[in-house]
Each structure stands twice: as structure tokens, then as C-alpha cells.
Design a protein around this motif. Structure first.
Motif, PDB file in Angstrom:
ATOM      1  N   HIS A  51       0.807  -1.225   0.000  1.00  0.00           N
ATOM      2  CA  HIS A  51       0.000   0.000   0.000  1.00  0.00           C
ATOM      3  C   HIS A  51       0.841   1.277   0.000  1.00  0.00           C
ATOM      4  CE1 HIS A  51       0.681  -0.900   4.294  1.00  0.00           C
ATOM      5  NE2 HIS A  51       0.714   0.409   4.441  1.00  0.00           N
ATOM      6  N   HIS A  52       2.150   1.131   0.205  1.00  0.00           N
ATOM      7  CA  HIS A  52       3.048   2.287   0.179  1.00  0.00           C
ATOM      8  C   HIS A  52       3.573   2.594  -1.229  1.00  0.00           C
ATOM      9  CE1 HIS A  52       4.053   1.299   4.607  1.00  0.00           C
ATOM     10  NE2 HIS A  52       3.361   2.430   4.603  1.00  0.00           N
ATOM     11  N   ALA A  53       3.087   1.881  -2.226  1.00  0.00           N
ATOM     12  CA  ALA A  53       3.693   1.935  -3.566  1.00  0.00           C
ATOM     13  C   ALA A  53       3.856   3.354  -4.111  1.00  0.00           C
ATOM     14  CB  ALA A  53       2.868   1.090  -4.539  1.00  0.00           C
ATOM     15  N   GLU A  54       2.909   4.240  -3.816  1.00  0.00           N
ATOM     16  CA  GLU A  54       2.942   5.586  -4.392  1.00  0.00           C
ATOM     17  C   GLU A  54       3.457   6.646  -3.427  1.00  0.00           C
ATOM     18  OE1 GLU A  54       2.312   5.435  -7.443  1.00  0.00           O
ATOM     19  OE2 GLU A  54       1.184   3.561  -7.584  1.00  0.00           O
ATOM     20  N   GLU A 116      -5.661  -2.265   9.799  1.00  0.00           N
ATOM     21  CA  GLU A 116      -4.779  -3.392   9.478  1.00  0.00           C
ATOM     22  C   GLU A 116      -4.134  -3.202   8.098  1.00  0.00           C
ATOM     23  OE1 GLU A 116      -3.970  -5.909  11.432  1.00  0.00           O
ATOM     24  OE2 GLU A 116      -5.275  -5.224  13.062  1.00  0.00           O
ATOM     25  N   VAL A 117      -2.947  -3.784   7.936  1.00  0.00           N
ATOM     26  CA  VAL A 117      -2.216  -3.691   6.669  1.00  0.00           C
ATOM     27  C   VAL A 117      -3.055  -4.250   5.520  1.00  0.00           C
ATOM     28  CG1 VAL A 117      -0.224  -4.556   5.374  1.00  0.00           C
ATOM     29  CG2 VAL A 117       0.081  -3.694   7.693  1.00  0.00           C
ATOM     30  N   ILE A 118      -3.774  -5.331   5.769  1.00  0.00           N
ATOM     31  CA  ILE A 118      -4.593  -5.950   4.724  1.00  0.00           C
ATOM     32  C   ILE A 118      -5.686  -4.996   4.241  1.00  0.00           C
ATOM     33  CG2 ILE A 118      -6.226  -7.037   6.312  1.00  0.00           C
ATOM     34  CD1 ILE A 118      -4.772  -8.645   3.128  1.00  0.00           C
ATOM     35  N   GLU A 119      -6.203  -4.184   5.159  1.00  0.00           N
ATOM     36  CA  GLU A 119      -7.212  -3.185   4.788  1.00  0.00           C
ATOM     37  C   GLU A 119      -6.582  -2.095   3.911  1.00  0.00           C
ATOM     38  OE1 GLU A 119     -10.569  -0.677   4.475  1.00  0.00           O
ATOM     39  OE2 GLU A 119     -10.370  -2.821   4.926  1.00  0.00           O
ATOM     40  N   LYS A 120      -5.363  -1.692   4.252  1.00  0.00           N
ATOM     41  CA  LYS A 120      -4.675  -0.680   3.446  1.00  0.00           C
ATOM     42  C   LYS A 120      -4.339  -1.224   2.058  1.00  0.00           C
ATOM     43  CE  LYS A 120      -2.571   1.674   7.397  1.00  0.00           C
ATOM     44  NZ  LYS A 120      -1.311   1.935   8.115  1.00  0.00           N
ATOM     45  N   ARG A 123      -7.531  -1.117   0.122  1.00  0.00           N
ATOM     46  CA  ARG A 123      -7.808   0.272  -0.268  1.00  0.00           C
ATOM     47  C   ARG A 123      -6.956   0.679  -1.471  1.00  0.00           C
ATOM     48  NH1 ARG A 123      -7.909   3.769   5.392  1.00  0.00           N
ATOM     49  NH2 ARG A 123      -9.824   2.865   6.275  1.00  0.00           N
ATOM     50  N   TYR A 124      -5.677   0.295  -1.420  1.00  0.00           N
ATOM     51  CA  TYR A 124      -4.790   0.678  -2.520  1.00  0.00           C
ATOM     52  C   TYR A 124      -5.229   0.031  -3.830  1.00  0.00           C
ATOM     53  CZ  TYR A 124      -0.784   1.062  -5.583  1.00  0.00           C
ATOM     54  OH  TYR A 124       0.015   1.310  -6.677  1.00  0.00           O
ATOM     55  N   ASP A 125      -5.613  -1.224  -3.795  1.00  0.00           N
ATOM     56  CA  ASP A 125      -6.032  -1.901  -5.025  1.00  0.00           C
ATOM     57  C   ASP A 125      -7.328  -1.314  -5.582  1.00  0.00           C
ATOM     58  OD1 ASP A 125      -3.822  -3.518  -5.143  1.00  0.00           O
ATOM     59  OD2 ASP A 125      -4.767  -5.220  -4.131  1.00  0.00           O
ATOM     60  N   ILE A 126      -8.251  -0.926  -4.704  1.00  0.00           N
ATOM     61  CA  ILE A 126      -9.473  -0.250  -5.156  1.00  0.00           C
ATOM     62  C   ILE A 126      -9.124   1.102  -5.765  1.00  0.00           C
ATOM     63  CG2 ILE A 126     -11.635   0.829  -4.394  1.00  0.00           C
ATOM     64  CD1 ILE A 126     -11.853  -2.174  -4.429  1.00  0.00           C
ATOM     65  N   TYR A 127      -8.232   1.819  -5.091  1.00  0.00           N
ATOM     66  CA  TYR A 127      -7.749   3.124  -5.569  1.00  0.00           C
ATOM     67  C   TYR A 127      -7.122   2.988  -6.960  1.00  0.00           C
ATOM     68  CZ  TYR A 127      -4.063   6.747  -5.874  1.00  0.00           C
ATOM     69  OH  TYR A 127      -3.190   7.727  -6.294  1.00  0.00           O
ATOM     70  N   LYS A 128      -6.310   1.958  -7.114  1.00  0.00           N
ATOM     71  CA  LYS A 128      -5.637   1.719  -8.393  1.00  0.00           C
ATOM     72  C   LYS A 128      -6.638   1.306  -9.472  1.00  0.00           C
ATOM     73  CE  LYS A 128      -1.740  -0.873 -10.350  1.00  0.00           C
ATOM     74  NZ  LYS A 128      -0.675  -1.873 -10.062  1.00  0.00           N
ATOM     75  N   LEU A 129      -7.583   0.452  -9.115  1.00  0.00           N
ATOM     76  CA  LEU A 129      -8.599  -0.001 -10.072  1.00  0.00           C
ATOM     77  C   LEU A 129      -9.429   1.178 -10.575  1.00  0.00           C
ATOM     78  CD1 LEU A 129     -10.094  -2.315 -11.514  1.00  0.00           C
ATOM     79  CD2 LEU A 129     -11.544  -2.538  -9.477  1.00  0.00           C
ATOM     80  N   LYS A 182     -16.254  -1.846  -9.549  1.00  0.00           N
ATOM     81  CA  LYS A 182     -16.395  -0.672 -10.399  1.00  0.00           C
ATOM     82  C   LYS A 182     -16.568   0.554  -9.509  1.00  0.00           C
ATOM     83  CE  LYS A 182     -18.182   0.536 -14.912  1.00  0.00           C
ATOM     84  NZ  LYS A 182     -19.102   0.178 -16.018  1.00  0.00           N
ATOM     85  N   PRO A 183     -15.514   0.900  -8.798  1.00  0.00           N
ATOM     86  CA  PRO A 183     -15.616   1.988  -7.818  1.00  0.00           C
ATOM     87  C   PRO A 183     -15.890   3.345  -8.468  1.00  0.00           C
ATOM     88  CG  PRO A 183     -13.322   1.321  -8.120  1.00  0.00           C
ATOM     89  CD  PRO A 183     -14.161   0.332  -8.857  1.00  0.00           C
ATOM     90  N   LYS A 184     -16.786   4.094  -7.824  1.00  0.00           N
ATOM     91  CA  LYS A 184     -17.125   5.423  -8.340  1.00  0.00           C
ATOM     92  C   LYS A 184     -16.099   6.466  -7.920  1.00  0.00           C
ATOM     93  CE  LYS A 184     -22.120   4.543  -8.312  1.00  0.00           C
ATOM     94  NZ  LYS A 184     -23.435   4.955  -7.748  1.00  0.00           N
ATOM     95  N   ARG A 185     -15.387   6.180  -6.842  1.00  0.00           N
ATOM     96  CA  ARG A 185     -14.397   7.126  -6.321  1.00  0.00           C
ATOM     97  C   ARG A 185     -13.097   6.398  -6.006  1.00  0.00           C
ATOM     98  NH1 ARG A 185     -19.271   8.006  -4.183  1.00  0.00           N
ATOM     99  NH2 ARG A 185     -20.279  10.021  -4.565  1.00  0.00           N
ATOM    100  N   ALA A 186     -12.036   7.173  -5.885  1.00  0.00           N
ATOM    101  CA  ALA A 186     -10.720   6.588  -5.622  1.00  0.00           C
ATOM    102  C   ALA A 186     -10.600   6.042  -4.209  1.00  0.00           C
ATOM    103  CB  ALA A 186      -9.629   7.627  -5.866  1.00  0.00           C
ATOM    104  N   LYS A 187     -11.365   6.585  -3.285  1.00  0.00           N
ATOM    105  CA  LYS A 187     -11.300   6.113  -1.914  1.00  0.00           C
ATOM    106  C   LYS A 187     -12.692   5.731  -1.416  1.00  0.00           C
ATOM    107  CE  LYS A 187     -10.828  10.902  -0.135  1.00  0.00           C
ATOM    108  NZ  LYS A 187     -11.103  11.620  -1.380  1.00  0.00           N
ATOM    109  N   LEU A 188     -12.723   4.805  -0.479  1.00  0.00           N
ATOM    110  CA  LEU A 188     -13.978   4.255   0.011  1.00  0.00           C
ATOM    111  C   LEU A 188     -14.582   5.103   1.129  1.00  0.00           C
ATOM    112  CD1 LEU A 188     -12.927   0.489   0.112  1.00  0.00           C
ATOM    113  CD2 LEU A 188     -14.285   1.649  -1.653  1.00  0.00           C
TER     114      LEU A 188
END
Length: 289
Positions: A51-54, A116-120, A123-129, A182-188
Motif C-alpha cells: 500500500h506504500h507503492a505511491e 490493518e495492513v490488509i485493509e490498506k 484500499r490501494y487496489d481499489i484506488y488503483k482499479l 467498479k468503484p465510483k471514487r478513488a477512496k472508500l
């Protein structure tokens, strides 16, 4: 404590007297510290999570925008009807400050939220998608770009399959799963909610984010404020100090957050000049008041 006293006194005096030049100097110190701490991720070969990729590019872009805000606060010089004038472009500063608040929110959400790290990672994968799907919707006009679209489509497929494996996805109802894919926004979560969770909203930064959005969108409130500030007050000092305080708090908090996230960055933080550390500590602690 005694060795910190001169730096504390300088910060206090600059704040109380609305000394814009000294405050800008302090802001420049904070921005430089932000760059130093970010660079230490690379220099110390800090191991980062998925999740720190960016994190490096987001911090770097944040620092660049800080410099743009600083230059604008110093005043634009240009010719108007053959006469040179110097004016503070307050409304561009408002738009940039709104962007910085948004940037802070997404960074806190992806990198620093106490979940939790798994939640982050989720979040990152949804953000990226969300970003890939949005990019994929852009029309392709040139044949040479078709391969890029195909590459994006392949990345989307891989990412969707990965998201489906998260327990959060599997344990969600079908309608929620469709939203994840198919997320409408970058963050949940909303920016307002994230600012509150981060503690930064104790400084009414969420209120200012809402206000500055009117300027970014060119809405009527921006017309009214222009008439009031430039035609009636004929000074931008009060408003300039407000945006400078907001950006100072955000920057110092980001310095603190990245230092506490990585041991290698924490080590670099300890090596900073005492005056630079005092700037970070004083302003980042304001969001706890």
C-alpha cells in the motif's frame, strides 16, 4: 528545552505579528524537511509495503505544490496596461490549498490510517482499479496508443481477480462487491471522514476545504470574496496567513507521519537541524489541540 527557546520564540513572534516573510521562511524549511525525509526512503533502502507503492511520488508532488504556493504568496509581478504591479493571486492559492488538503487526505487514507495492513492493501487496489478504469474510458484516437489501452485492460483484469480474493470482498453483499469492482471514487471514505479520523480537522481544515472548493469550481462565493478582498479590503494579508497556516500544519504533519511510519526515515528525522525539528513538532502538534 533551553536550546529550543530561540526557535520557539521566533515561531511565536512570526505568528503573533503576522510576519509573512518569516512565516514563508519557516514554510520553506518544512518543505525542505519533507523532501529530505522522502529522499531518505531511497537512501536508506527502506522496505515498503504494497500500500506504500505511491508514497515517494505523492510526497514529491506535494512538496512541488508547496513551492508553487510559496511563490504565489510572495506575489506575482506582471504588467497591466503598461504598468508593472505586484499582487497576491489568492484564488489560485486557494485552489492549490484545496488540492493539498485532498492530497493529505488520500495519503493518510492509503499510508497512515490506523487500520490493518490488509485493509490498506485492499484500499490501494481499489484506488488503483478506479484510476485504471477511468483511464480506460478515455477514447483512443491514434493507433499507436491502442497497445497501451490493451495493456490497461489486462491490468484491470488482473487487479479485479486480486480484489476478489480479499476476505473483505468475499464477506460483502453482492451489491457492495459490484461497487468494489467498479468503484465510483478513488477512496472508500469521504474526505471529511478521513480528515476527522486523522485529527487534522480539529483546525477546521475541513471547513476551509469546503470553502476553497467554491474557488476551484468558479462558483459565486468566489466572486463575492474577490469583490470584498480586492475592491473593499484591498489587502490579502489575513487570508494569506490563513492558507499559510493550513499548509504549514499539513506539511509538518506529513513529516511527522512518514517519520513514525519507517525506522529509516525516523533516523533521518533525528539528524535534522534542531530548528527544523522544532518547526515540525510545533506545527504538527497543533492538530492535537
Amino acid at each position: 528545552m533551553e536550546e529550543r527557546k530561540p526557535y520557539l520564540l521566533e515561531i511565536y513572534n512570526a505568528f503573533k505579528t503576522d510576519d509573512i516573510k518569516t512565516r514563508l521562511k519557516h514554510f520553506d524549511i518544512l518543505t525542505n524537511s519533507l523532501f529530505i525525509l522522502t529522499q531518505s526512503l531511497f537512501d536508506n533502502k527502506v522496505k515498503i509495503e504494497h500500500h506504500h507503492a505511491e508514497i515517494e511520488n505523492k510526497y514529491f508532488r506535494y512538496g512541488m505544490a508547496n513551492h508553487s504556493i510559496q511563490k504565489l504568496l510572495e506575489g506575482n509581478k506582471f504588467f497591466l496596461v503598461n504598468k508593472q504591479i505586484q499582487v497576491t493571486d489568492l484564488f489560485s492559492i486557494y485552489s492549490l490549498t484545496r488540492m493539498q488538503i485532498e492530497s493529505f487526505a488520500i495519503m493518510y487514507y492509503l499510508f497512515f490510517d490506523k487500520v490493518e495492513v490488509i485493509e490498506k492493501d485492499f484500499r490501494y487496489d481499489i484506488y488503483k482499479l478506479h484510476g485504471l478504469q477511468k483511464q480506460n474510458n478515455f477514447p483512443v484516437e491514434f493507433k499507436k496508443n491502442k497497445w497501451k489501452k490493451k495493456e490497461i485492460e489486462d491490468d484491470i483484469k488482473i487487479l479485479i481477480e486480486k480484489i476478489k480474493e480479499f476476505s473483505k470482498f468475499k464477506n460483502s453483499k453482492e451489491n457492495i462487491q459490484r461497487e468494489f469492482l467498479k468503484p465510483k471514487r478513488a477512496k472508500l471514505e469521504s474526505t471529511k471522514s478521513i480528515l476527522k479520523t486523522s485529527g487534522i480537522d480539529s483546525n477546521r481544515i475541513n471547513d476551509m476545504w469546503n470553502l476553497y472548493s467554491n474557488h476551484a469550481h468558479g462558483e459565486h462565493i468566489s466572486d463575492r470574496q474577490y469583490n470584498y478582498i480586492y475592491k473593499n479590503k484591498k489587502t490579502t494579508l489575513e487570508e494569506s496567513m490563513t492558507v499559510l497556516t493550513i499548509n504549514t500544519i499539513l506539511t509538518s504533519t506529513l513529516c511527522n507521519l512518514i517519520s513514525n511510519e519507517f525506522e529509516g526515515v525516523k533516523k533521518k528525522y533525528e539528524e535534522l537541524h534542531l530548528g527544523d525539528k522544532v518547526q515540525i513538532e510545533i506545527w504538527s502538534n497543533l492538530n492535537k489541540k
